[in-house]
Design a protein around this motif. Sequence first.
Motif, short mmCIF file in Angstrom:
data_model
loop_
_atom_site.label_atom_id
_atom_site.label_comp_id
_atom_site.label_asym_id
_atom_site.label_seq_id
_atom_site.Cartn_x
_atom_site.Cartn_y
_atom_site.Cartn_z
N PRO A 152 33.55 32.70 37.08
CA PRO A 152 34.95 32.87 37.54
C PRO A 152 35.08 33.15 39.03
O PRO A 152 36.20 33.12 39.56
CB PRO A 152 35.44 34.07 36.72
N GLU A 153 33.96 33.50 39.71
CA GLU A 153 33.95 33.80 41.15
C GLU A 153 34.88 34.97 41.47
O GLU A 153 35.57 34.98 42.50
CB GLU A 153 34.30 32.56 41.97
N GLN A 154 34.88 35.98 40.60
CA GLN A 154 35.76 37.14 40.76
C GLN A 154 35.01 38.44 41.01
O GLN A 154 35.57 39.52 40.87
CB GLN A 154 36.65 37.28 39.51
N TYR B 243 32.73 41.49 35.94
CA TYR B 243 33.87 40.70 35.44
C TYR B 243 34.07 40.89 33.95
O TYR B 243 35.21 41.02 33.48
CB TYR B 243 33.65 39.22 35.77
N MET C 213 37.80 42.17 33.17
CA MET C 213 38.78 41.21 32.66
C MET C 213 39.56 41.76 31.47
O MET C 213 40.60 41.21 31.10
CB MET C 213 38.10 39.91 32.26
N GLY D 21 42.90 43.03 38.97
CA GLY D 21 42.79 41.71 39.56
C GLY D 21 41.99 40.75 38.71
O GLY D 21 42.35 39.56 38.59
N GLN D 22 40.91 41.22 38.09
CA GLN D 22 40.10 40.35 37.25
C GLN D 22 40.85 39.97 35.97
O GLN D 22 40.75 38.83 35.50
CB GLN D 22 38.76 41.03 36.94
N ALA E 230 43.42 37.33 36.98
CA ALA E 230 42.77 36.05 37.26
C ALA E 230 42.31 35.39 35.96
O ALA E 230 42.40 34.16 35.80
CB ALA E 230 41.59 36.26 38.19
N HIS E 231 41.84 36.20 35.02
CA HIS E 231 41.37 35.66 33.75
C HIS E 231 42.52 35.05 32.95
O HIS E 231 42.40 33.93 32.42
CB HIS E 231 40.69 36.75 32.92
N THR F 120 43.54 31.74 34.51
CA THR F 120 42.57 30.64 34.47
C THR F 120 42.13 30.28 33.06
O THR F 120 42.02 29.09 32.72
CB THR F 120 41.33 30.99 35.32
N SER G 94 31.77 36.29 44.57
CA SER G 94 33.19 36.54 44.76
C SER G 94 33.75 35.56 45.76
O SER G 94 33.33 35.53 46.93
CB SER G 94 33.42 37.97 45.26
N LYS G 95 34.71 34.76 45.33
CA LYS G 95 35.36 33.83 46.24
C LYS G 95 36.09 34.58 47.35
O LYS G 95 36.17 34.10 48.50
CB LYS G 95 36.34 32.94 45.46
#
Length: 544
Positions: A68-70, A74, A78, A84-85, A88-89, A92, A363-364
């Motif tokens: 996930p690049e988080q 994670y 998540m 934030g995770q 994002a989960h 996506t 992490s992106k």
Amino acid sequence: MNKNIFKTLVLSTILGTTLNAPAQQKKPVDLPDKFQPNWESLAQYEAPEWFRNAKFGIWAHWGPQCQPEQGDWYARGMYDEGSGQYNAHVKTYGHPSVAGFKDIIPTWKAEKWDPERLVALYKKVGAQYFFAMGNHHDNFDLWDSKYQKWNSVNMGPKRDILAEWSKAAKKNKLPFGVSIHASHAWTWYETAQRADRSGPLKGVPYDGKLSKEQGKGKWWEGYDPQELYRQNHPLSKGSEDVKSLWAQWDWHNGASKPTPEYIDNFYQRTIDMVDSYQPDLLYFDDTTLPLWPISTVGLDIAAHFYNSNAKKNKGKVDAVLFGKILSEQQKECLVWDVERGVPDQVQEKAWQTCTCLGSWHYSKADYENNNYKSAKKVVHMLIDIVSKNGNLLLNVPIKGDGSIDEKEEKILHEIGDWIQVNKEGIFDTRPWKTYGEGPSTEEQKPLNAAGFNEDKENNYTARDIRFVKKVDAIYAHVLAWPKDGKIMIKSFGKKNNTSDPVTVKTVSLLGHPKKLVFKQDDEALSVTLPSDKPNQISLVLKIN
């Protein structure tokens, strides 16, 4: 009954915990006599010279949580509503009551992973040993695991990650290490037992307690989610606070206690990995040893690891086993690992800092916001650590697809350029009578738990110097180039060397062809530097 289960039951009785006995399992290998699973016997251990000489290793802290690049943790974050995770989960992959972490695994294909290229790059930039992750707190094994069906051969990339990393390390003649983190899955995954507290799916449980029977017709049919999540147990005290786990890392302060079956499964998986891949180094992300003090399986694994390595090396133990937050007695038995930190004094025994260019898992945001450590920061850490008798293990975050980004690669090449010029002042060295001088040596920087003080370092000046030695020379690492081109090293002043006098005969600058002009008097060794700089990071004076 398995000896490990017996010990666990005895300890659980002492600690007042109630555990259910698992099915009997046979121990794979009988332990030879040299090391027995107790602290007194393990104290025979000595860190091998090759490790003390190596100084610098690189780590691939890589698994399905990188997809996930988080960033870090994670598979725990998540399930933390509103984080934030979590956000994002949901965006996506979907809501964690439907698409949990298990559903990340088949999206992880590792399609750009080239282990031989990566390990060759790491060796080129100066790494003297290489580490791969065997599993993380997500409980997913990255090898052809006999005791965990949730592994990288059965699903995800459908490749034996450890086998391919090991092959690449051997091809590049680097000692091979494996890190094992899965002992904490029991409490770490407790967030997967939650449900949203608000919104349209309020009260709908996340997937942490799914059963094998519920997988009919799904991609994971035939696999039991409880073998991954391990959440059919009461929650730890205070688990509603996602940060509570930090205070329970040593299984105290109300942490839910694992069953003997869970503990024995961890033991069997780890022994299987050791026997199958025979790593030279073994790292546990635990206080002291896995599941200590509620179980002694960590002692059993340590004894087996040392004994099997000695057997492979005709009686000589060339292996290295790391533990965190060690007592002085335990430092006799294991190599102390300090996470993201550095002690402020020289250590008598070999030790290691583990740290990362960015987040442990890719992490992106680190990439986009330029949050990586600079080459200068890494080199300065390496110098400081080596001056205190330690090694640096640097994680280079890898994307889910198996590649590293161009910013990381640039930093690695910059590190490698510095090491190529200055390696004689790093590798095969030992601490001098003082590790350093300057303002940075006068500040107290206490460690926090397992470490975590690396961000407390101020910018170094030309007065900040670190020392190491070899038989024929002392190396003074000057951590910044002086504006006036002059270096004053007080530790070499004659009045500061009355008990162990050092008479300087020559001074040279690594990377510069000519000897330097110097003067040694009562106050200091004064050195005039050339006008051209060998590099922009730091300079190394070789003092004969």
